[in-house]
Design an enzyme around this catalytic site. Structure first.
Site, PDB file in Angstrom:
ATOM      1  CE  LYS A  17       0.803  -5.783   0.452  1.00  0.00           C
ATOM      2  NZ  LYS A  17      -0.071  -6.316   0.964  1.00  0.00           N
ATOM      3  NE  ARG A  93      -3.063  -9.011  -4.103  1.00  0.00           N
ATOM      4  CZ  ARG A  93      -3.163  -7.973  -3.977  1.00  0.00           C
ATOM      5  NH1 ARG A  93      -2.281  -6.595  -4.302  1.00  0.00           N
ATOM      6  NH2 ARG A  93      -4.112  -7.482  -2.962  1.00  0.00           N
ATOM      7  NE  ARG A 130      -6.745  -1.642   4.975  1.00  0.00           N
ATOM      8  CZ  ARG A 130      -6.276  -2.527   4.128  1.00  0.00           C
ATOM      9  NH1 ARG A 130      -5.034  -2.416   3.969  1.00  0.00           N
ATOM     10  NH2 ARG A 130      -6.723  -3.370   3.375  1.00  0.00           N
ATOM     11  NE  ARG A 162      -8.982  -1.629   0.507  1.00  0.00           N
ATOM     12  CZ  ARG A 162      -7.966  -2.525   0.082  1.00  0.00           C
ATOM     13  NH1 ARG A 162      -6.583  -1.774   0.315  1.00  0.00           N
ATOM     14  NH2 ARG A 162      -7.953  -3.724  -0.322  1.00  0.00           N
ATOM     15  NE  ARG A 173      -8.401  -7.559   0.441  1.00  0.00           N
ATOM     16  CZ  ARG A 173      -8.688  -6.778   1.269  1.00  0.00           C
ATOM     17  NH1 ARG A 173     -10.144  -7.006   1.946  1.00  0.00           N
ATOM     18  NH2 ARG A 173      -7.832  -5.835   1.887  1.00  0.00           N
TER      19      ARG A 173
HETATM   20  P1  AMP Z   1      -4.827  -4.044  -2.424  1.00  0.00           P
HETATM   21  O1  AMP Z   1      -5.119  -2.728  -2.011  1.00  0.00           O
HETATM   22  O2  AMP Z   1      -3.469  -4.237  -2.772  1.00  0.00           O
HETATM   23  O3  AMP Z   1      -5.268  -4.821  -1.286  1.00  0.00           O
HETATM   24  O4  AMP Z   1      -5.854  -4.399  -3.491  1.00  0.00           O
HETATM   25  C1  AMP Z   1      -7.153  -4.305  -3.760  1.00  0.00           C
HETATM   26  C2  AMP Z   1      -7.922  -5.438  -4.747  1.00  0.00           C
HETATM   27  O5  AMP Z   1      -7.313  -5.091  -5.861  1.00  0.00           O
HETATM   28  C3  AMP Z   1      -7.404  -6.758  -4.664  1.00  0.00           C
HETATM   29  O6  AMP Z   1      -8.214  -7.522  -3.845  1.00  0.00           O
HETATM   30  C4  AMP Z   1      -7.646  -7.277  -6.194  1.00  0.00           C
HETATM   31  O7  AMP Z   1      -8.841  -7.531  -6.195  1.00  0.00           O
HETATM   32  C5  AMP Z   1      -6.967  -6.146  -6.790  1.00  0.00           C
HETATM   33  N1  AMP Z   1      -5.567  -6.402  -6.981  1.00  0.00           N
HETATM   34  C6  AMP Z   1      -4.457  -5.401  -6.774  1.00  0.00           C
HETATM   35  N2  AMP Z   1      -3.261  -5.782  -7.014  1.00  0.00           N
HETATM   36  C7  AMP Z   1      -3.759  -6.884  -7.782  1.00  0.00           C
HETATM   37  C8  AMP Z   1      -2.623  -7.681  -8.523  1.00  0.00           C
HETATM   38  N3  AMP Z   1      -1.225  -7.713  -8.487  1.00  0.00           N
HETATM   39  N4  AMP Z   1      -3.202  -8.734  -9.185  1.00  0.00           N
HETATM   40  C9  AMP Z   1      -4.570  -9.048  -9.191  1.00  0.00           C
HETATM   41  N5  AMP Z   1      -5.533  -8.041  -8.754  1.00  0.00           N
HETATM   42  C10 AMP Z   1      -4.917  -7.161  -8.013  1.00  0.00           C
END
Ligand code: AMP
Length: 226
Positions: A17, A93, A130, A162, A173
C-alpha cells in the site's frame, strides 16, 4: 490529464500500500494521507497524541478512534485535499471509521476503494525484509535498499526496521486486519465502490493495474468537490 481523485487503498500490512499510494499520489497529483506515517511523526515529535498512540502502535493494536478521527478530519479539511482529493492509506481500518469518513466526505464521497490483494505468504516475506525512513516514511527492503547505506534517497533520513515489524506484532496486525478491516471490503463492494487489484509481481506492473482501475472510475474535477 486533469489532476485529482478521491481514493482509499485497502490491503493487508505488507501488501505494498505505502509504495503504491506514493505512486498514485504522484500520478494524480494528490496528497498521500497515511495515518500510520502521521502517527509515527507524532510519536517522534512526542506530542500528546503521539504519547497516547505509542503504546497501541508498539503492541500492534489499533489507536482509539477518539485520537484518530480528529487527526484525519483536520487533514481532510485542508485546501489541497478539498481541491485535488487524496489517496488514503491505512484509513479507514474499521467499519466505524468508514462510517465516520462517509460523514466527513459528504456529499461527494470517494471515487474508488481499491483492495490490493496479496497472499499472506507473500506479505510475511515482505514484512520481514521491509525497512522504512524514520522521517518521511519512504519504503525500502533488504533487497531494494537506498542508494547509499541506510540513508533515505528522498529526504536523507535514517532508514530502519519498524519497531512493530516484529514477528509477534506482525501476527497481531494480520489477525486484526482479518477481523476488523476485511469487513470493509464487503461494505464497499455492496456500495458499488470497490475494485480488487492484484498486488503481486513487480511494482510497476501493480501501478499500471491500479491506474487502469482508477481511470475507469475517477471523476476528475477541476475546482474541487462539494
Ligand atoms: P501502518 O503504518 O498503517 O501499518 O500503521 C501503524 C500503526 O498505526 C498501526 O498498527 C496502528 O497502531 C496505528 N494506526 C494506523 N492507522 C490506524 C487507523 N486507521 N486506526 C487505528 N490505528 C491506526
Amino acid at each position: 490529464m486533469i489532476p485529482g481523485a478521491r481514493l482509499i487503498v485497502l490491503g493487508k500490512q505488507g501488501a505494498g500500500k505505502g509504495t503504491q499510494c506514493v505512486r498514485l499520489s504522484r500520478h494524480y497529483v494528490i496528497p498521500h494521507i497515511a495515518t500510520g506515517d502521521m502517527l509515527r511523526a507524532a510519536v517522534k515529535k512526542r506530542t500528546r497524541l503521539g504519547e497516547e498512540a505509542r503504546r497501541y502502535m508498539d503492541a500492534g493494536e489499533l489507536v482509539p478512534d477518539e485520537v484518530l478521527l480528529q487527526m484525519v478530519s483536520d487533514r481532510l479539511d485542508q485546501d489541497d485535499t478539498k481541491e485535488r482529493g487524496f489517496v488514503l492509506d491505512g484509513f479507514p481500518r474499521t467499519v466505524h471509521q468508514a462510517e465516520a469518513l462517509d460523514l466527513i466526505l459528504e456529499p461527494a464521497g470517494v471515487d474508488l476503494v481499491v483492495n490490493l490483494v496479496v497472499s499472506t505468504q507473500i506479505v510475511l516475506r515482505r514484512l520481514a525484509s521491509r525497512r522504512v525512513c524514520m522521517d518521511c516514511g519512504a519504503n525500502y527492503s533488504v533487497s531494494a535498499p537506498p542508494r547509499i547505506g541506510w540513508i533515505c534517497d528522498v529526504c536523507g533520513g535514517e532508514v530502519v526496521q519498524r519497531e512493530d515489524d516484529t514477528e509477534g506484532a506482525i501476527k497481531r496486525r494480520l489477525d486484526l486486519y482479518e477481523k476488523q478491516t476485511a469487513p470493509l471490503v464487503a461494505r464497499y463492494r455492496r456500495l458499488g465502490k470497490l475494485a480488487a487489484v492484484r498486488g503481486d509481481g513487480p511494482a510497476d506492473a501493480v501501478t499500471e493495474r491500479l491506474v487502469k482501475a482508477v481511470d475507469e472510475r475517477r471523476v476528475p474535477r477541476a475546482g474541487g468537490w462539494p
